[in-house]
Motif scaffolding. Structure first.
Motif, short mmCIF file in Angstrom:
data_model
loop_
_atom_site.label_atom_id
_atom_site.label_comp_id
_atom_site.label_asym_id
_atom_site.label_seq_id
_atom_site.Cartn_x
_atom_site.Cartn_y
_atom_site.Cartn_z
N PHE A 1 -81.20 -42.54 21.91
CA PHE A 1 -82.46 -43.23 22.16
C PHE A 1 -82.80 -43.23 23.64
O PHE A 1 -82.03 -43.68 24.48
CB PHE A 1 -82.39 -44.67 21.63
N ARG A 2 -83.97 -42.69 23.97
CA ARG A 2 -84.48 -42.64 25.35
C ARG A 2 -83.50 -42.01 26.34
O ARG A 2 -83.41 -42.41 27.50
CB ARG A 2 -84.89 -44.02 25.83
N ASP A 3 -82.69 -41.06 25.86
CA ASP A 3 -81.72 -40.32 26.69
C ASP A 3 -80.73 -41.23 27.41
O ASP A 3 -80.30 -40.92 28.53
CB ASP A 3 -82.45 -39.42 27.71
N ILE A 4 -80.36 -42.34 26.79
CA ILE A 4 -79.34 -43.22 27.40
C ILE A 4 -77.99 -43.06 26.71
O ILE A 4 -77.07 -43.80 27.00
CB ILE A 4 -79.78 -44.70 27.40
N HIS A 5 -77.90 -42.06 25.81
CA HIS A 5 -76.64 -41.70 25.14
C HIS A 5 -76.00 -42.87 24.41
O HIS A 5 -74.79 -43.00 24.36
CB HIS A 5 -75.65 -41.10 26.15
N THR A 6 -76.82 -43.73 23.88
CA THR A 6 -76.36 -44.85 23.07
C THR A 6 -77.16 -44.87 21.78
O THR A 6 -78.39 -44.81 21.82
CB THR A 6 -76.58 -46.19 23.81
N PRO A 7 -76.48 -44.93 20.64
CA PRO A 7 -77.25 -44.93 19.39
C PRO A 7 -78.01 -46.25 19.20
O PRO A 7 -77.58 -47.30 19.65
CB PRO A 7 -76.20 -44.75 18.31
N LEU A 8 -79.13 -46.14 18.55
CA LEU A 8 -79.92 -47.31 18.17
C LEU A 8 -79.86 -47.37 16.65
O LEU A 8 -80.17 -46.39 15.98
CB LEU A 8 -81.36 -47.15 18.66
N VAL A 9 -79.41 -48.49 16.10
CA VAL A 9 -79.22 -48.63 14.65
C VAL A 9 -80.16 -49.71 14.14
O VAL A 9 -80.34 -50.74 14.78
CB VAL A 9 -77.75 -49.00 14.32
N ARG A 10 -80.77 -49.46 12.97
CA ARG A 10 -81.58 -50.50 12.35
C ARG A 10 -81.15 -50.68 10.90
O ARG A 10 -80.78 -49.73 10.22
CB ARG A 10 -83.07 -50.22 12.46
#
Length: 88
Positions: free
Chosen positions: A67-76
């Protein structure tokens, strides 16, 4: 004296609305619409479905790996809950 740094709330809430159709409804004053008015194609991002079981309370788990090239997954997580039925 201690200094408290607060986040930029305009940025925070705009990003929440960007990734969450329900948050967008609430922020636009349409909180009574719910999932029935959320269309799968409305997302600006490509979500990858991790799990989907319509009969479960948490019926869908989706994520964005980068997400947004911050190398951290965004989970919903999407869930449906119903309150007790009213007796007549």
């Amino acid at each position: 004296a201690a200094e408290i740094v607060l986040p930029d709330f305009d940025v925070m809430f705009s990003r929440m609305a960007e990734v969450s159709p329900l948050a967008k409804q609430v922020l636009e004053g349409e909180s009574d619409l719910g999932f029935d008015h959320v269309k799968d194609g409305d997302d600006a991002f490509q979500w990858k479905r991790v799990d989907y079981q319509k009969k479960r309370t948490v019926f869908s788990i989706e994520k964005i790996d980068n997400f947004r090239d911050i190398h951290t997954p965004l989970v919903r997580f999407r869930a449906k809950m119903r309150g007790p039925k009213q007796c007549r």
